[in-house]
Write an enzyme that holds these catalytic residues in place. Structure first.
Site, PDB file in Angstrom:
ATOM      1  N   PRO A  22       0.801  -1.229   0.000  1.00  0.00           N
ATOM      2  CG  PRO A  22      -0.737  -1.545   1.697  1.00  0.00           C
ATOM      3  CD  PRO A  22       0.578  -2.041   1.196  1.00  0.00           C
ATOM      4  CD  GLU A  23      -1.145   7.188   0.078  1.00  0.00           C
ATOM      5  OE1 GLU A  23      -0.872   8.397  -0.072  1.00  0.00           O
ATOM      6  OE2 GLU A  23      -2.310   6.754   0.193  1.00  0.00           O
ATOM      7  CB  ALA A  24       2.743   6.079   3.129  1.00  0.00           C
ATOM      8  CE  LYS A  34      -1.310  11.244  -2.733  1.00  0.00           C
ATOM      9  NZ  LYS A  34      -1.746  10.839  -1.377  1.00  0.00           N
ATOM     10  CD  GLN A  79      -0.386   1.685   5.589  1.00  0.00           C
ATOM     11  OE1 GLN A  79      -0.423   1.342   6.770  1.00  0.00           O
ATOM     12  NE2 GLN A  79       0.461   2.600   5.137  1.00  0.00           N
TER      13      GLN A  79
END
Length: 305
Positions: free
Chosen positions: A41-43, A128, A213
């Site tokens: 996932p993101e971050a 991003k 997440q």
């Protein structure tokens, strides 16, 4: 027919080493189950500090918030740093592509980025373009120089992070690069996220894979104020990872209940089934009426001749 592993899990916040151990665990599992690519996932490395405002209110910053940011800053990673080299080595050892959301540190600025690794080495990154809402207080903006689509053994891969997926012009630039596997790491756990992913798959006539997440309050350190306030079992981000084919059929339904790893397997030749009647950068476009200009040059505040 590529097999994609979709990791729905959360960062160990402010503990980069523990998060990297979690990455290795899921990469091992994905490779053991025959996946050719694993999406995080993101971050995921560096973390998405949900419910944390770093002491920022309109016109005010606090000493405690600055210390919190320092802690966050120190857990970010660099593009060619030690942690990135470890991920590159892991991809080679497990013969798998790794696509992972990271908090990237360059000089004094943090970026929300996606790093791409193949079994043959590091491929590159996407930053991003526009952080959303309070994210703008801690993350910088990417530029047009990091909007790649990589032609790999798995297929043509690119990424849009979270609400970048609501930027139609960015999507068009990816379609123009003939993206086949559109990867959407996110922390958006709303019910409507699946609708967005289905729209993109239909619009771009590509396979869309999204990893979100699953994060509990226990992800914060035991001494953190949010852990003390909310205990160990409050769900901060509830998942909802999914996969969709080029005609909008849902291949992986969202699961909002647990940390898990999901799998999607598909035939890239099926993209042609959708291209028959819709190619938004080809036969179903009107360049005589609409045109998009994209600046892919790296932008810098200081240029030296």
């Amino acid at each position: 027919m590529p097999k994609i592993a979709i990791v729905q899990a959360g960062t160990v916040l402010y503990d980069k080493s523990a998060t990297l151990a979690k990455v290795k665990k899921y990469v091992d599992e994905a490779a053991g189950n025959g996946a050719e690519l694993v999406l995080f996932p993101e971050a995921f490395i560096g973390g998405y500090p949900k419910w944390n405002n770093f002491g920022i209110t309109m016109g005010t910053r606090t000493p405690e918030g600055r210390k919190e940011f320092k802690r966050y800053f120190e857990n970010a990673i660099e593009e060619h740093g030690e942690e990135s080299k470890d991920l590159e080595a892991l991809a080679g050892q497990k013969n798998i592509h790794i696509v992972i959301g990271v908090v990237e540190r360059e000089a004094g600025t943090l970026y929300c980025s996606v790093f791409f690794y193949s079994p043959d080495g590091y491929l590159g990154k996407h930053r991003k373009l526009l952080p959303t809402a309070l994210e703008r207080c801690v993350w910088g903006q990417g530029d047009g120089s990091t909007m790649p689509v990589f032609d790999t053994k798995v297929g043509k891969l690119g990424s849009a992070i979270c609400w970048e997926n609501y930027m139609p012009l960015y999507r068009m630039s990816l379609y123009n690069k003939e993206i086949q596997i559109y990867l959407a790491p996110t922390v958006d756990d709303r019910d409507v996220w699946l609708s967005t992913m289905r729209t993109i798959a239909l619009e771009g006539r590509c396979f869309v894979v999204s990893a979100c997440q699953f994060l509990k309050s226990s992800a914060y350190p035991s001494d953190h104020v949010l852990r003390k306030e909310h205990g160990d079992d409050t769900i901060l981000i509830r998942g909802g990872s999914c996969a969709v084919d080029p005609l909008g059929a849902v291949l992986v339904e969202p699961d909002f209940t647990q940390e898990t790893i999901r799998y999607a397997e598909f035939d890239l030749s099926d993209i042609a089934l959708g291209k028959m009647d819709l190619d938004v950068v080809g036969h179903y476009s009107r360049p005589d009426v609409f045109q998009l200009t994209v600046n892919e040059k790296p932008m810098s505040t200081v240029t030296r001749n």
